[in-house]
Design an enzyme around this catalytic site. Sequence first.
Site, PDB file in Angstrom:
ATOM      1  N   ASN A  33       0.874  -1.174   0.000  1.00 10.51           N
ATOM      2  CA  ASN A  33       0.000   0.000   0.000  1.00 10.51           C
ATOM      3  C   ASN A  33       0.911   1.225   0.000  1.00 10.51           C
ATOM      4  O   ASN A  33       1.489   1.571   1.031  1.00 10.51           O
ATOM      5  CB  ASN A  33      -0.900  -0.031   1.241  1.00 10.51           C
ATOM      6  CG  ASN A  33      -1.745   1.221   1.375  1.00 10.51           C
ATOM      7  OD1 ASN A  33      -1.774   2.061   0.469  1.00 10.51           O
ATOM      8  ND2 ASN A  33      -2.433   1.364   2.496  1.00 10.51           N
ATOM      9  N   TRP A  34       1.039   1.830  -1.156  1.00 11.71           N
ATOM     10  CA  TRP A  34       1.966   2.972  -1.274  1.00 11.71           C
ATOM     11  C   TRP A  34       1.410   4.234  -0.611  1.00 11.71           C
ATOM     12  O   TRP A  34       2.124   5.215  -0.461  1.00 11.71           O
ATOM     13  CB  TRP A  34       2.265   3.264  -2.747  1.00 11.71           C
ATOM     14  CG  TRP A  34       3.077   2.209  -3.446  1.00 11.71           C
ATOM     15  CD1 TRP A  34       3.502   1.010  -2.933  1.00 11.71           C
ATOM     16  CD2 TRP A  34       3.560   2.249  -4.798  1.00 11.71           C
ATOM     17  NE1 TRP A  34       4.215   0.311  -3.884  1.00 11.71           N
ATOM     18  CE2 TRP A  34       4.266   1.041  -5.042  1.00 11.71           C
ATOM     19  CE3 TRP A  34       3.468   3.183  -5.842  1.00 11.71           C
ATOM     20  CZ2 TRP A  34       4.874   0.761  -6.265  1.00 11.71           C
ATOM     21  CZ3 TRP A  34       4.065   2.896  -7.068  1.00 11.71           C
ATOM     22  CH2 TRP A  34       4.764   1.699  -7.270  1.00 11.71           C
ATOM     23  N   LYS A  35       0.120   4.209  -0.273  1.00 10.72           N
ATOM     24  CA  LYS A  35      -0.538   5.391   0.323  1.00 10.72           C
ATOM     25  C   LYS A  35      -0.324   6.603  -0.598  1.00 10.72           C
ATOM     26  O   LYS A  35      -0.289   6.441  -1.814  1.00 10.72           O
ATOM     27  CB  LYS A  35      -0.045   5.610   1.755  1.00 10.72           C
ATOM     28  CG  LYS A  35      -0.194   4.329   2.594  1.00 10.72           C
ATOM     29  CD  LYS A  35       0.011   4.517   4.068  1.00 10.72           C
ATOM     30  CE  LYS A  35      -0.208   3.182   4.778  1.00 10.72           C
ATOM     31  NZ  LYS A  35      -0.094   3.273   6.231  1.00 10.72           N
ATOM     32  N   GLY A  76       2.970  -1.050   4.264  1.00  9.27           N
ATOM     33  CA  GLY A  76       3.000   0.369   3.947  1.00  9.27           C
ATOM     34  C   GLY A  76       4.411   0.818   3.636  1.00  9.27           C
ATOM     35  O   GLY A  76       4.923   0.640   2.525  1.00  9.27           O
ATOM     36  N   GLY A  77       5.084   1.384   4.634  1.00 10.99           N
ATOM     37  CA  GLY A  77       6.408   1.987   4.427  1.00 10.99           C
ATOM     38  C   GLY A  77       7.402   1.095   3.704  1.00 10.99           C
ATOM     39  O   GLY A  77       8.101   1.543   2.790  1.00 10.99           O
ATOM     40  N   GLU A 129      -5.205  -4.758  10.654  1.00 11.26           N
ATOM     41  CA  GLU A 129      -4.190  -3.721  10.847  1.00 11.26           C
ATOM     42  C   GLU A 129      -4.476  -2.976  12.156  1.00 11.26           C
ATOM     43  O   GLU A 129      -5.329  -2.078  12.180  1.00 11.26           O
ATOM     44  CB  GLU A 129      -4.226  -2.720   9.692  1.00 11.26           C
ATOM     45  CG  GLU A 129      -3.906  -3.332   8.339  1.00 11.26           C
ATOM     46  CD  GLU A 129      -3.303  -2.305   7.396  1.00 11.26           C
ATOM     47  OE1 GLU A 129      -2.213  -2.558   6.886  1.00 11.26           O
ATOM     48  OE2 GLU A 129      -3.912  -1.241   7.174  1.00 11.26           O
ATOM     49  N   HIS A 178      -9.498   1.192   4.982  1.00 13.05           N
ATOM     50  CA  HIS A 178      -8.216   1.389   5.676  1.00 13.05           C
ATOM     51  C   HIS A 178      -8.439   2.350   6.846  1.00 13.05           C
ATOM     52  O   HIS A 178      -9.253   3.270   6.748  1.00 13.05           O
ATOM     53  CB  HIS A 178      -7.167   1.944   4.707  1.00 13.05           C
ATOM     54  CG  HIS A 178      -5.788   1.908   5.289  1.00 13.05           C
ATOM     55  ND1 HIS A 178      -5.345   2.852   6.189  1.00 13.05           N
ATOM     56  CD2 HIS A 178      -4.775   1.032   5.125  1.00 13.05           C
ATOM     57  CE1 HIS A 178      -4.107   2.541   6.547  1.00 13.05           C
ATOM     58  NE2 HIS A 178      -3.737   1.449   5.920  1.00 13.05           N
ATOM     59  N   GLY A 229       2.773   2.387  10.831  1.00  5.08           N
ATOM     60  CA  GLY A 229       3.776   3.440  10.696  1.00  5.08           C
ATOM     61  C   GLY A 229       4.502   3.774  11.989  1.00  5.08           C
ATOM     62  O   GLY A 229       5.187   4.791  12.076  1.00  5.08           O
ATOM     63  N   SER A 243       3.592  -2.019  10.345  1.00  2.57           N
ATOM     64  CA  SER A 243       5.035  -2.098  10.607  1.00  2.57           C
ATOM     65  C   SER A 243       5.630  -3.460  10.272  1.00  2.57           C
ATOM     66  O   SER A 243       6.537  -3.925  10.954  1.00  2.57           O
ATOM     67  CB  SER A 243       5.344  -1.710  12.057  1.00  2.57           C
ATOM     68  OG  SER A 243       4.967  -0.365  12.300  1.00  2.57           O
ATOM     69  N   GLU A 268      -6.819   4.756   7.831  1.00  2.00           N
ATOM     70  CA  GLU A 268      -6.606   6.166   7.475  1.00  2.00           C
ATOM     71  C   GLU A 268      -7.836   6.741   6.780  1.00  2.00           C
ATOM     72  O   GLU A 268      -8.134   7.938   6.921  1.00  2.00           O
ATOM     73  CB  GLU A 268      -5.330   6.293   6.624  1.00  2.00           C
ATOM     74  CG  GLU A 268      -4.086   6.084   7.495  1.00  2.00           C
ATOM     75  CD  GLU A 268      -2.887   5.486   6.797  1.00  2.00           C
ATOM     76  OE1 GLU A 268      -2.842   5.484   5.555  1.00  2.00           O
ATOM     77  OE2 GLU A 268      -1.988   4.985   7.510  1.00  2.00           O
TER      78      GLU A 268
HETATM   79  P1  13P Z   1       3.161   0.466   7.627  1.00  6.57           P
HETATM   80  O1  13P Z   1       3.675  -0.811   7.024  1.00  6.57           O
HETATM   81  O2  13P Z   1       3.879   1.681   7.131  1.00  6.57           O
HETATM   82  O3  13P Z   1       3.064   0.380   9.115  1.00  6.57           O
HETATM   83  O4  13P Z   1       1.645   0.645   7.084  1.00  6.57           O
HETATM   84  C1  13P Z   1       0.775  -0.413   7.192  1.00  6.57           C
HETATM   85  C2  13P Z   1      -0.450  -0.063   6.452  1.00  6.57           C
HETATM   86  O5  13P Z   1      -1.219   0.810   6.850  1.00  6.57           O
HETATM   87  C3  13P Z   1      -0.714  -0.781   5.194  1.00  6.57           C
HETATM   88  O6  13P Z   1      -1.999  -0.547   4.741  1.00  6.57           O
END
Ligand code: 13P
Length: 250
Positions: free
Chosen positions: A10-12, A231-232, A166, A96, A172, A210, A98
Amino acid sequence: MARRTLIAGNWKMNGLIADGIALARDVAAGAAAAGKAELLLCPPVTLVSSVAAALKGSGVAVGGQDCHAKANGAHTGDISAEMLADAGAQYVIVGHSERRTDHGETDGVVRAKTEAAWRAGLSAIVCIGETLAQREAGRTLPLLEAQLRGSIPAGATATKLVVAYEPVWAIGTGKTPTVAEVADAHRHIRAVLGGLTTGADAVRLLYGGSMKPANAPELLAIADVDGGLIGGASLKAGDFLAIAAASTTN
Ligand code: 13P
């Protein structure tokens, strides 16, 4: 029940065109050597079609990060599931945390978006997870159950549905639940799904929050963890591919 591991990035809200295409090409180039897991990249919507083109023939899939419940209409700034499918997507992330936090998305909204994904022929990756306050109050499992019951429409199948657990406090932050906590959550999710759909055993359950190359082996080895939503670490091809390579079982 054999479930093919899914490692989803997920590149956000990250990636301009040149960087995004280069990242997708690097993932495509390393995919075959990274094992048998299915790989999926979910770039920002501006990149869906160019990433789909960059991944063509690699076996790596493309997805969106959100969709509107309607197919079209007067919804300025929104993107429909049909538009994502038209741009080359096979998956879409819905609900998600977010989106739930930044856009006030309720379980009912997530459910409508999941139905939209299915209408457009996409697999929906439905995200659920507790906040730190909810975990500390001992409410994690009932909360996950309520989110599942509220967010997943009738008629779910393993091809149409993936569930991502999640924990909000793990996203993050570099923090992750213990292996036992993830195992408990996933066991409960599988059990609740069993009451919602006949094919619950085949639905893939991803862990997200994470996940990195260092902790991926122990997280991906948990019985009811069938992959990761990253994510990251998905923004670096080497890290993303190393996570994929950590899933050795299937
Ligand atoms: P991180 O891997 O950056 O913690 O993000 C997880 C995430 O929200 C994937 O959708």
